[in-house]
Design an enzyme around this catalytic site. Structure first.
Site, mmCIF file in Angstrom:
data_model
loop_
_atom_site.group_PDB
_atom_site.id
_atom_site.type_symbol
_atom_site.label_atom_id
_atom_site.label_comp_id
_atom_site.label_asym_id
_atom_site.label_seq_id
_atom_site.Cartn_x
_atom_site.Cartn_y
_atom_site.Cartn_z
ATOM 1 N N LEU A 145 110.311 63.936 32.661
ATOM 2 C CA LEU A 145 111.626 63.523 32.182
ATOM 3 C C LEU A 145 111.583 62.117 31.567
ATOM 4 O O LEU A 145 111.157 61.157 32.213
ATOM 5 C CB LEU A 145 112.613 63.540 33.362
ATOM 6 C CG LEU A 145 114.080 63.256 33.008
ATOM 7 C CD1 LEU A 145 114.633 64.314 32.093
ATOM 8 C CD2 LEU A 145 114.915 63.131 34.277
ATOM 9 N N ASP A 146 112.035 62.009 30.330
ATOM 10 C CA ASP A 146 112.172 60.713 29.650
ATOM 11 C C ASP A 146 110.841 59.986 29.485
ATOM 12 O O ASP A 146 110.817 58.752 29.318
ATOM 13 C CB ASP A 146 113.182 59.803 30.376
ATOM 14 C CG ASP A 146 114.569 60.426 30.444
ATOM 15 O OD1 ASP A 146 114.904 61.215 29.546
ATOM 16 O OD2 ASP A 146 115.308 60.136 31.397
ATOM 17 N N GLU A 147 109.746 60.734 29.541
ATOM 18 C CA GLU A 147 108.428 60.100 29.447
ATOM 19 C C GLU A 147 107.676 60.487 28.176
ATOM 20 O O GLU A 147 106.546 60.074 27.969
ATOM 21 C CB GLU A 147 107.580 60.493 30.670
ATOM 22 C CG GLU A 147 108.028 59.866 31.970
ATOM 23 C CD GLU A 147 107.719 58.383 32.023
ATOM 24 O OE1 GLU A 147 106.728 57.951 31.416
ATOM 25 O OE2 GLU A 147 108.497 57.661 32.672
ATOM 26 N N GLY A 192 116.718 58.920 33.510
ATOM 27 C CA GLY A 192 117.560 59.796 34.310
ATOM 28 C C GLY A 192 119.017 59.710 33.950
ATOM 29 O O GLY A 192 119.382 59.379 32.828
#
Lengths: 289, 289, 289, 289
Positions: free
Chosen positions: B232-234, B206
């Site tokens: 997100l960011d995965e 995040g």
């Protein structure tokens, strides 16, 4: 992925002049005989037009008995004018460890060996001093003291070689063994004597590399594991690593920090060697990690 | 070893359920048609019984025209139930770069591109701010400003997608683009949108990862380049690296030190992607470097 | 923590034979005159019995005008038989950058300078080739071409020195300047000429270190930033770092990977120098980072 | 530079609200009483306006007996509203090591202790399993088995605390001790219980971090040594490091590679703690290395 994981596995290490079809023909040799390729790596030295290959395969459904594998592969190898060897997973490297007085590298090898990290036998430890006998013996490994002086060196090496022959040694590890071996000795195990040098080679060859590093004021110190050749500290490099230092570090701090590097760099090199992941390319190595 | 080195080269990326003979049969497909294998890497995910392969070969004496290569390989691929693609060295990736206000990642990509490090075309740079227009234009690359607000986001993405389609974009790089893309957008380029996140994922997902790192008091900060997925960011991680920090480092120091990480980690990831060295394995990547 | 953060700050760098009371008496000198110590670092070389100190303090409520600071401190320095200098935050280093044809180090310095990472002025760039003139001029920095051949070298150096004098240069950065400077030149700026050498010194001194590294088959390559002394590549080391390579890396790959090291190692060294964080200790440095 | 190097040395660790004159007045306190400062480090948290200091000095010509040092310093400390402690070099940390079944961290600590790397006493090893008793006893250290189940945990902790009290323990090391301690326990030794967590915190908190890392597909794994607080894996971080992994690494490889990180990161943290180089700053640490 370790050799130990599968009791009936073969590993072929091969190098030869580069030409079309090498990968396909070797893969076919295995496939047509029922072998299942587990791992294949190749490399071409484009300057030297030389080809390097490591391939491992399962022998479970292989149509050729393990004992006949070498003779079955010989015609292909001859056609390719290859340097090659086939290692069977059942056949362990037999490794002799040479030490002097420092314990950290020997301790590390024996501990990792006890954890099963290396798929090897260690029939003996050889030293020019008696200090580390208790450490070897605590692991149930015979310890041989062979004193070395300028006068007795030739005779000492003869005894060392006889011991290694007697125990069927195929790899010798110099785990901070503080003696330079003669060309007669090193020539007996080409590409099979592994040393750990406590510097970032080719910086600080020879004696007291930590002192040299301290005096030069470098900001990083290193360790290098390499095969031993005729020239001191000039053999093919297997693995290197470094650690950051500063003006606050005394010579003792360098020795202390370097100890951690030495044992880890040597352990990595041994593992690569024992898993048959290293090929020689002149003064250099090809490492399929 | 770069794609650029040989103008008539093919690269096959393939993954499929593991079975006996995959390497041999693919190597034969190439060899029997006169292709010279330049580089072959394979990997087996032993938990998932899945096979991954990258092989490149010279088309110089290859008996099949490049245009017919895909159809010639299709039967084999179908038999293997494979995901696969063949890339020809003449056909460059067409890459769009999305940025906001930070210049360091864009600057790095454009400079390396000018050195020939990436074998790609960059037809456009897209941004939600005008700040970096001069930088793109100094490299002769059209710069498109598409403002993004909560209200206009859907419309902005439609315009972005239209621009990318119009320019035949196959890879999108988020070079510190400070907007979260919708699933509609990311679903259009699966495994082909590359982001740089300024933390060691999965730590500090995040916003404001440097601030998060500063407050937590970590002793290392990181950067992660990954493919963008719905979460997100995965997405699958391509490359990561870290740098040491200490209590002396202020938040500004973290930002400054992190900048160097971000641009180098992103550049490495782009190079791997452009050389077709990455295969997806679920949430993970297989990187044949 | 940067010099730029406080417009009225002083930094004292001092070294002298070790004795009791040095820290206390210097701290008192500052405290008694109303100075607030912002940062204090000291080091004792226990072998050489030599003391090194860096202390910075706020001049906000300091009772001595900045202009009188040096004369006020002189009695104490004389008593300690110290080498010392006091830098005021308002007075920026004036730095000349010497380059040849490679752009990466110059580009890095100019970009970071534009971000305010270095608290310096760069009045000129000097080169023996015209190639990088556009890069310097794009940053508004005058670019001087002074050709150097074996015959004209002495005359070229005279012109270089005259230019540096004319512009009040106190630090010279050799940003991949491919000429060896004469002892006359280097003797003019002792401890104030900073070089970047593209190897892990003392390995691979002299020309073509990447080629040397490639031939030797090392597993890591490095870069070293150091002060220039009379002896080639033998000056006091400021900063070093390394990157891992393998048999897959060609000589071109080494050059490419090394570029990233060179520019980051040089940038770190410049920052340390510009923030007055480095003291010389014979052939070594004390770096208070 | 080690505490052991000088048998009559004092180390002051102090933190307090920042104000003018702190360094000067503390340096004077030492100087005026005949102490020779050996090492002084300070840090100001500019956000929190908090000051941190570590200073060590020789007691050889010090005018105050060691026994009276604390009371002599108390007025100054009170004026500064400081948290502080003075450690005398003769007084060693007394450290209890808690383990479960993994040997590598305990083995590392005991080996380094035998080399004199830590200036501590280790009066006992505590475990919830008997496995490592021979290892402790080979070093002559009493080994206490205290089984822990959900039902017996409170009672087990009471016995552990009683043992620690009985042996005058001031620091507890959790060397892969696989139990979570209660707040009652951790509250007894605030800032004096050191844990090693086998991930790069804050990534992968809780159980099985290597499995979490393997599933996430990270390209680096880490280890973190931190002080234990009430919240699991949330205490102040002392030291972290990472190692590179790839898709070729199985979960077993992660465990094997991580072992090397864990023992080295924990050893570095212990050394810093034993040399009194760490101050707490809320959830963060100030480490004067």
């Amino acid at each position: 992925m370790t050799a130990a994981a599968d009791p009936s596995k073969a590993v072929l290490l091969l190098s030869c002049p580069d030409r079309v079809g090498l990968v396909a023909r070797i893969a076919n040799f295995i496939y047509e005989r029922g072998g299942n390729i587990l791992d294949l790596n190749e490399h071409v030295d484009v300057e030297e037009h030389h080809f390097f290959l490591r391939v491992s395969w399962s022998l479970e459904h292989f149509s050729i008995p393990a004992a006949d594998l070498e003779s079955a592969f010989t015609p292909l190898a001859r056609e390719f004018r290859a340097n090659w060897q086939i290692r069977l997973s059942g056949k362990r490297n037999r490794m002799a460890i040479f030490v002097s007085k420092y314990d950290h590298c020997l301790r590390e090898i024996l501990w990792r060996h006890s954890l099963g990290e290396f798929d090897i036998d260690i029939p003996l430890v050889v030293s020019n001093h008696a200090d580390l006998a208790p450490l070897a013996e605590a692991h149930g490994i015979p310890f041989h003291v062979i004193a070395v002086t300028a006068e007795t060196k030739a005779e000492a090496e003869r005894r060392q070689m006889a011991l290694c022959d007697e125990h069927g040694i195929d790899t010798i590890v110099l785990a901070r063994y503080m003696q330079v071996l003669s060309p007669e000795f090193t020539g007996r195990w080409p590409g099979r004597i592994i040393n750990i040098h406590h510097s970032f080679l080719p910086a600080f060859v020879g004696g007291n590399p930590y002192r040299q590093a301290y005096r030069r004021g470098v900001k990083l110190i290193g360790a290098t594991s390499h095969y031993v050749s005729d020239e001191l500290d000039e053999g093919p490099i297997i693995e290197q690593d470094i650690i950051r230092i500063s003006h606050r570090d005394t010579l003792d701090d360098l020795v202390r920090k370097g100890r951690d590097l030495e044992r880890i760099v040597l352990a990595r090199a041994l593992r690569l060697h024992c898993e048959h992941r290293i090929l020689l390319n002149g003064r250099k190595t090809v490492v399929f990690d």
